[in-house]
Design a protein around this motif. Structure first.
Motif, PDB file in Angstrom:
ATOM      1  N   VAL A  32       0.825  -1.219   0.000  1.00  0.00           N
ATOM      2  CA  VAL A  32       0.000   0.000   0.000  1.00  0.00           C
ATOM      3  C   VAL A  32       0.855   1.264   0.000  1.00  0.00           C
ATOM      4  O   VAL A  32       0.321   2.379   0.031  1.00  0.00           O
ATOM      5  N   GLY A  33       2.183   1.095  -0.009  1.00  0.00           N
ATOM      6  CA  GLY A  33       3.073   2.238  -0.124  1.00  0.00           C
ATOM      7  C   GLY A  33       3.328   2.998   1.158  1.00  0.00           C
ATOM      8  O   GLY A  33       3.575   4.216   1.117  1.00  0.00           O
ATOM      9  N   THR A  34       3.291   2.330   2.301  1.00  0.00           N
ATOM     10  CA  THR A  34       3.570   2.994   3.581  1.00  0.00           C
ATOM     11  C   THR A  34       4.808   2.389   4.223  1.00  0.00           C
ATOM     12  O   THR A  34       5.262   1.304   3.844  1.00  0.00           O
ATOM     13  N   ASP A  35       5.325   3.089   5.226  1.00  0.00           N
ATOM     14  CA  ASP A  35       6.511   2.622   5.927  1.00  0.00           C
ATOM     15  C   ASP A  35       6.134   1.472   6.865  1.00  0.00           C
ATOM     16  O   ASP A  35       5.231   1.627   7.707  1.00  0.00           O
ATOM     17  N   PRO A  36       6.776   0.311   6.742  1.00  0.00           N
ATOM     18  CA  PRO A  36       6.402  -0.846   7.568  1.00  0.00           C
ATOM     19  C   PRO A  36       6.542  -0.591   9.068  1.00  0.00           C
ATOM     20  O   PRO A  36       5.682  -1.005   9.850  1.00  0.00           O
ATOM     21  N   VAL A  37       7.599   0.104   9.491  1.00  0.00           N
ATOM     22  CA  VAL A  37       7.810   0.357  10.917  1.00  0.00           C
ATOM     23  C   VAL A  37       6.717   1.275  11.471  1.00  0.00           C
ATOM     24  O   VAL A  37       6.156   1.032  12.540  1.00  0.00           O
ATOM     25  N   SER A  38       6.404   2.333  10.722  1.00  0.00           N
ATOM     26  CA  SER A  38       5.339   3.237  11.153  1.00  0.00           C
ATOM     27  C   SER A  38       3.995   2.528  11.193  1.00  0.00           C
ATOM     28  O   SER A  38       3.189   2.744  12.112  1.00  0.00           O
ATOM     29  N   GLY A  39       3.752   1.689  10.194  1.00  0.00           N
ATOM     30  CA  GLY A  39       2.505   0.931  10.176  1.00  0.00           C
ATOM     31  C   GLY A  39       2.405  -0.030  11.353  1.00  0.00           C
ATOM     32  O   GLY A  39       1.336  -0.182  11.964  1.00  0.00           O
ATOM     33  N   TRP A  40       3.507  -0.674  11.704  1.00  0.00           N
ATOM     34  CA  TRP A  40       3.531  -1.598  12.837  1.00  0.00           C
ATOM     35  C   TRP A  40       3.331  -0.848  14.148  1.00  0.00           C
ATOM     36  O   TRP A  40       2.598  -1.300  15.035  1.00  0.00           O
ATOM     37  N   GLN A  41       3.949   0.315  14.269  1.00  0.00           N
ATOM     38  CA  GLN A  41       3.783   1.132  15.467  1.00  0.00           C
ATOM     39  C   GLN A  41       2.336   1.597  15.597  1.00  0.00           C
ATOM     40  O   GLN A  41       1.763   1.590  16.693  1.00  0.00           O
ATOM     41  N   PHE A  42       1.740   2.007  14.489  1.00  0.00           N
ATOM     42  CA  PHE A  42       0.340   2.433  14.504  1.00  0.00           C
ATOM     43  C   PHE A  42      -0.570   1.276  14.924  1.00  0.00           C
ATOM     44  O   PHE A  42      -1.502   1.461  15.712  1.00  0.00           O
ATOM     45  N   LEU A  43      -0.309   0.089  14.406  1.00  0.00           N
ATOM     46  CA  LEU A  43      -1.138  -1.073  14.726  1.00  0.00           C
ATOM     47  C   LEU A  43      -1.052  -1.419  16.208  1.00  0.00           C
ATOM     48  O   LEU A  43      -2.076  -1.709  16.856  1.00  0.00           O
ATOM     49  N   LEU A  44       0.150  -1.372  16.777  1.00  0.00           N
ATOM     50  CA  LEU A  44       0.310  -1.666  18.199  1.00  0.00           C
ATOM     51  C   LEU A  44      -0.400  -0.627  19.063  1.00  0.00           C
ATOM     52  O   LEU A  44      -1.033  -0.965  20.068  1.00  0.00           O
ATOM     53  N   ALA A  45      -0.280   0.647  18.670  1.00  0.00           N
ATOM     54  CA  ALA A  45      -0.961   1.704  19.416  1.00  0.00           C
ATOM     55  C   ALA A  45      -2.475   1.554  19.303  1.00  0.00           C
ATOM     56  O   ALA A  45      -3.210   1.791  20.271  1.00  0.00           O
ATOM     57  N   LEU A  46      -2.954   1.163  18.139  1.00  0.00           N
ATOM     58  CA  LEU A  46      -4.390   0.949  17.940  1.00  0.00           C
ATOM     59  C   LEU A  46      -4.905  -0.164  18.833  1.00  0.00           C
ATOM     60  O   LEU A  46      -5.959  -0.037  19.479  1.00  0.00           O
ATOM     61  N   VAL A  47      -4.151  -1.256  18.903  1.00  0.00           N
ATOM     62  CA  VAL A  47      -4.541  -2.375  19.773  1.00  0.00           C
ATOM     63  C   VAL A  47      -4.541  -1.932  21.227  1.00  0.00           C
ATOM     64  O   VAL A  47      -5.447  -2.292  22.008  1.00  0.00           O
ATOM     65  N   GLN A  48      -3.558  -1.148  21.623  1.00  0.00           N
ATOM     66  CA  GLN A  48      -3.488  -0.665  23.003  1.00  0.00           C
ATOM     67  C   GLN A  48      -4.695   0.192  23.345  1.00  0.00           C
ATOM     68  O   GLN A  48      -5.321   0.016  24.396  1.00  0.00           O
TER      69      GLN A  48
END
Length: 276
Positions: free
Chosen positions: A84-100
């Motif tokens: 999807v053209g996004t940064d994997p690390v930023s996407g992973w950080q966003f996902l973890l924050a969303l779960v939190q």
């Protein structure tokens, strides 16, 4: 489109001026057939998860709940991010924050449901589990989410740091009051905080704390209405149900103390033979 906009506007109006219209709507279907009750249960779950998503995504995008170093993302997350053209690390950080962010509200909702339903059951006013689920889904999906949002704002805005410090002090004092009542010698990682001087509080801080107080009043009032209308409880029984929910943070702290003491005892029991 116009119909959806009207329903959304009516929903917002009722949340502010007529909470009973939201909390006690359509509960008569829970006394019908098993198939109807199952359908309504699925509808409630879907509504709750949708509201949870609507709550969590914007505040996560705004930076609430974001963590520091999260490490390398899993291969699945990395491949999706690249596609999807996004940064994997930023996407992973966003996902973890969303779960939190989702986890905090879900845990609070579960504790609210448990204490609320136990109260209406003990007072012999329970009209069914679905009535309690209905009450908690709408009260937490609107008013508890508002409480969490204001709290997150207080914790991240530099302009209202005094208000945030005062709120943290109130929470710490509450926890220490429970700890002292149990006679244990546990300490919070930050220690016992000093009282906060409110003379430097800004107008924004006052507004935020007022919003938090109003949201809490709405939250408890919606639970009271849920007991009154959905379970047909008396005023005293409804107040008792709200009292159980109010007391739930005490149960949470007591459970945390018990876990801390258990883990500490387990560590001592495990290491003592080695020391000897």
């Amino acid at each position: 489109m116009a119909g959806s906009s009207f329903r959304f506007a009516r929903y917002g109006y009722s949340a502010l001026f007529d909470p009973s219209d939201i909390v006690s709507a359509n509960v008569e279907v829970y006394g019908q057939t098993r198939r109807t009750r199952l359908y309504e249960a699925l509808r409630l779950v879907t509504f709750y998860l949708f509201n949870l998503f609507l709550y969590a995504v914007p505040i996560t995008y705004a930076g609430f709940g974001a963590t520091g170093e999260v490490g390398a993302p899993p291969a699945v997350v990395e491949s999706v991010a690249v596609s999807v053209g996004t940064d994997p690390v930023s996407g992973w950080q966003f996902l973890l924050a969303l779960v939190q962010n989702c986890t905090f509200l879900f845990a609070a909702s579960a504790l609210t449901f448990l204490t609320f339903h136990v109260a209406v059951w003990l007072t012999r006013n329970s009209s069914g589990v679905l009535q309690s689920i209905h009450t908690v889904v709408y009260s937490t999906g609107i008013y508890l989410a508002a409480i969490f949002s204001v709290t997150w704002y207080l914790s991240t805005s530099p302009a209202i740091s005094v208000a945030d410090d005062w709120l943290i002090w109130v929470q710490a004092e509450f926890i220490y009051a429970v700890i002292d009542a149990t006679g244990t010698n546990l300490e919070l990682p930050s220690g016992r905080p000093e009282p906060v001087d409110l003379t430097e509080i800004t107008r924004s801080g006052v507004v935020a704390l007022t919003g938090l107080f109003v949201a809490a009043l709405y939250y408890f009032y919606s639970l009271y209405l849920g007991a009154r209308h959905n379970h047909h409880s008396s005023r005293s029984a409804s107040l008792l149900a709200v009292g159980f929910v109010v007391a739930s943070p005490i149960l949470f702290v007591l459970g945390s103390i018990a876990i801390a003491l258990f883990l500490d005892g387990a560590i001592v029991a495990h290491t003592t033979p080695i020391l000897l």
